[in-house]
Design an enzyme around this catalytic site. Sequence first.
Site, PDB file in Angstrom:
ATOM      1  N   ALA A  69       0.856  -1.191   0.000  1.00 49.10           N
ATOM      2  CA  ALA A  69       0.000   0.000   0.000  1.00 49.10           C
ATOM      3  C   ALA A  69       0.892   1.242   0.000  1.00 49.10           C
ATOM      4  O   ALA A  69       2.084   1.158   0.303  1.00 49.10           O
ATOM      5  CB  ALA A  69      -0.882  -0.002   1.235  1.00 49.10           C
ATOM      6  N   GLY A 117      -0.191  -5.491   0.312  1.00 47.82           N
ATOM      7  CA  GLY A 117      -1.269  -5.561  -0.679  1.00 47.82           C
ATOM      8  C   GLY A 117      -0.802  -6.205  -1.969  1.00 47.82           C
ATOM      9  O   GLY A 117      -1.596  -6.836  -2.685  1.00 47.82           O
ATOM     10  N   GLU A 120      -1.214  -9.717  -1.354  1.00 50.74           N
ATOM     11  CA  GLU A 120      -2.625 -10.070  -1.139  1.00 50.74           C
ATOM     12  C   GLU A 120      -3.381 -10.236  -2.456  1.00 50.74           C
ATOM     13  O   GLU A 120      -4.238 -11.114  -2.584  1.00 50.74           O
ATOM     14  CB  GLU A 120      -3.295  -9.025  -0.223  1.00 50.74           C
ATOM     15  CG  GLU A 120      -2.831  -9.204   1.232  1.00 50.74           C
ATOM     16  CD  GLU A 120      -3.286  -8.089   2.143  1.00 50.74           C
ATOM     17  OE1 GLU A 120      -2.903  -6.931   1.877  1.00 50.74           O
ATOM     18  OE2 GLU A 120      -4.010  -8.352   3.115  1.00 50.74           O
ATOM     19  N   GLU A 140       2.930  -5.900   7.327  1.00 53.21           N
ATOM     20  CA  GLU A 140       2.092  -4.879   7.982  1.00 53.21           C
ATOM     21  C   GLU A 140       2.339  -4.735   9.472  1.00 53.21           C
ATOM     22  O   GLU A 140       2.248  -3.624  10.017  1.00 53.21           O
ATOM     23  CB  GLU A 140       0.603  -5.179   7.734  1.00 53.21           C
ATOM     24  CG  GLU A 140       0.130  -4.892   6.319  1.00 53.21           C
ATOM     25  CD  GLU A 140       0.453  -6.006   5.324  1.00 53.21           C
ATOM     26  OE1 GLU A 140       1.165  -6.960   5.700  1.00 53.21           O
ATOM     27  OE2 GLU A 140      -0.007  -5.916   4.173  1.00 53.21           O
TER      28      GLU A 140
END
Length: 715
Positions: A69, A117, A120, A140
């Site tokens: 992100a 992300g 992910e 994270e």
Amino acid sequence: MIYQSDALSLERHDDGIVELCFDLKKESVNKFDQLTVQCLTEALDALDKEQDVRGLLVTSAKGVFIVGADITEFTELFDTAGDDIASFTAHNNANLNRLAALPYPSVAVINGFAMGGGLEICLACDFRVMSTTAKIGLPETKLGILPGWGGTVRLPRIIGVDEAVMWMATGKEQRAADALKAGAVDAIAEADQLRDVAMATLGQAIDGKLDRETRRAMKHSPLPLNDTEATMSFFTIKSMVAQQAGRNYPAPIKVVDVIEAARGMDLDEALKVEAAGFAELAKTDVARALVGVFLNDQLLSKVAKSWEKKAQTPVKRAAVLGAGIMGGGIAYQSALKGVPIRMKDINQAGLDLGLAEANKLLAKRVSRGRMSPEQMGDVLNAIDPQLSYEGFDDVDIVVEAVVENPKVKHAVLGETEKHIRDDAILASNTSTISIDLLAEAVERPENFCGMHFFNPVHAMPLVEVIRGEKTSDEAIARTVAYANRMGKKAVVVNNCPGFLVNRVLFPYFDGFSKLLRDGADFQAVDKVMEKWGWPMGPAYLSDVVGIDTGVHAAGVMAEGFPDRMKMDFKTATEVMFDNDRLGQKNGRGFYAYVPDKRGKAKKTVDEATYELIAPNVADRREFERDDIVFRMMLPMCTELARCLEEGIVGSPAEADLALLYGIGFPPFRGGVFRWIDTVCLQQIADQSERLADLGKAYELTDGMRAKLAAGETYY
Ligand SMILES: NC(=O)c1ccc[n+]([C@@H]2O[C@H](COP(=O)([O-])OP(=O)(O)OC[C@H]3O[C@@H](n4cnc5c(N)ncnc54)[C@H](O)[C@@H]3O)[C@@H](O)[C@H]2O)c1
């Protein structure tokens, strides 16, 4: 082209294969920023309208896949209400769920870093192929949060709970071979064959030779654990993670809680649990501090890079004077990072010691599989031990790391200057002597500055690059460039007693001395400050640094800033020094260091310390935890504020990172200025008033008062 935007494109190939390619314009890497999330929605809309698609490849046009992100967006996001945070996770979860449910197979082609992300989205694809040079991970928790786009749901269902928790709790990057072993990816390939392997995988999936339906079902289902298995498994995992993470870092534990709570749920329900966990963590001071550290670090790198660009001469060869603890460490680090270095000492024994230390560190790398014996040989060959100045005329920078004695340093610097090129930079690793004073020894003070490493050099990230009155920009630029090459974090500061880090560390030690003087138990102070987050309490830290070194430096600081740092009583540390209790180095300081079964010095309580200091301290009494914290921290805060106001350091970000990287300031607190913002300047002011009798070090600076009056924060 089916769809094209500033973040990604969707292209149809001849054979019914569509390629979704991430390529964030105007950026060197792909990030999952808000623009990308929105563009992905639009691309999926376009894809829905496409007829006769047989399979989807998800690729990147950059050297990385997607680094995660966009963390610069987090600060604002975390300040918003919980609903906004929920919509942040929900928007991209909807994207990834749509991707996961496409009526044809999808393959993620992981060519480089796929973090957070970035991973992910790969987990949402049916299959993953990965370059042998790529790395993946869910980092994270390092930012105090947890994966918010399905990572806590899909990863444990793909690779199993234990492994998934370890990946997320540590946040570590995983190499291709490990990812394959864990089952996180289906194939790995050399970079130049990656696309072929991905196409072949997609082909097999299209032909039904690879079973995507079972995989999809698995990702949508509860975890395959019965109640007993789950109870046992989560209990063990939780205690292990709690032990590793420590009580100040809630995110890793939350990851386990979220996985456990969602274990019996399907994907949609589990995603809701994850989103709630994400929102909860995003609101913590820890997340704010850790995200702040990340952003500060980016800023620091930017500043360091811009100095490097200014350097007219790159550092191709270096030299270090003195092969002691520091010189040996500097030679090792330089050689390790590919800058050959001459290491000069005045005696062979010193050189032997310096080389032996490098040898030991390298052997450790080899035994851990991080380096081959051949590479170790190359690094050792890049260190030239010598007793003369031979070849000093071919080096671009010389770091002086001889004994901490102004006379010796003067002589050594003056002499060295005669053996180096006119344009070579001389940098001193002094920890206490003024750079301007040392500059008097050289004829080209513009080429002279400080380069202050921290002990042990290979482990401590910080280097203070110190600008003297006459130091040129080129000297700073080349020294920062060298620090960058060595993989260090350079913070440029202006010259003053103690430079930046020691200048604020000694007022903290003074706070400790005053606590002891007033009857505090040094062990109690250590316990409180360690619980507060410091890796070591002040007594233990004094022992590790060396009581003699500490007393010497305290003298320098007292001379430099008598109004704040001159103690009008005999400190407990001085008592230790008078009694030849020098700390870890001679086995006795505040604590005694007794070899354990493996011969490692173990810190133990020594009643003699109490007897020795008794004549100089008040009767023992208890202090409240907060009282200890503020009595210790306030002098550090005011001195750091002074450094900022005097322009010793350029910004709160650099100041905070210097303490993190130089002396292990607790990262979850973000730094001194971040802590002031967190507890509020008003509280600092109240404490300053309460502790006013302790002296000027506890007084707010003019700048702090002005900030308080204006209601401003440091960040
Ligand atoms: N040890 C630390 O924790 C630490 C941390 C930061 C900075 N420093 C600074 O680094 C410098 C070196 O400290 P150290 O702990 O490595 O000391 P040290 O005593 O371990 O090593 C000093 C070395 O310098 C050599 N030496 C003395 N005179 C010399 C000369 N004329 N030419 C070449 N070599 C000479 C000695 O033989 C010895 O090997 C000091 O200025 C110190 O303040 C030390």
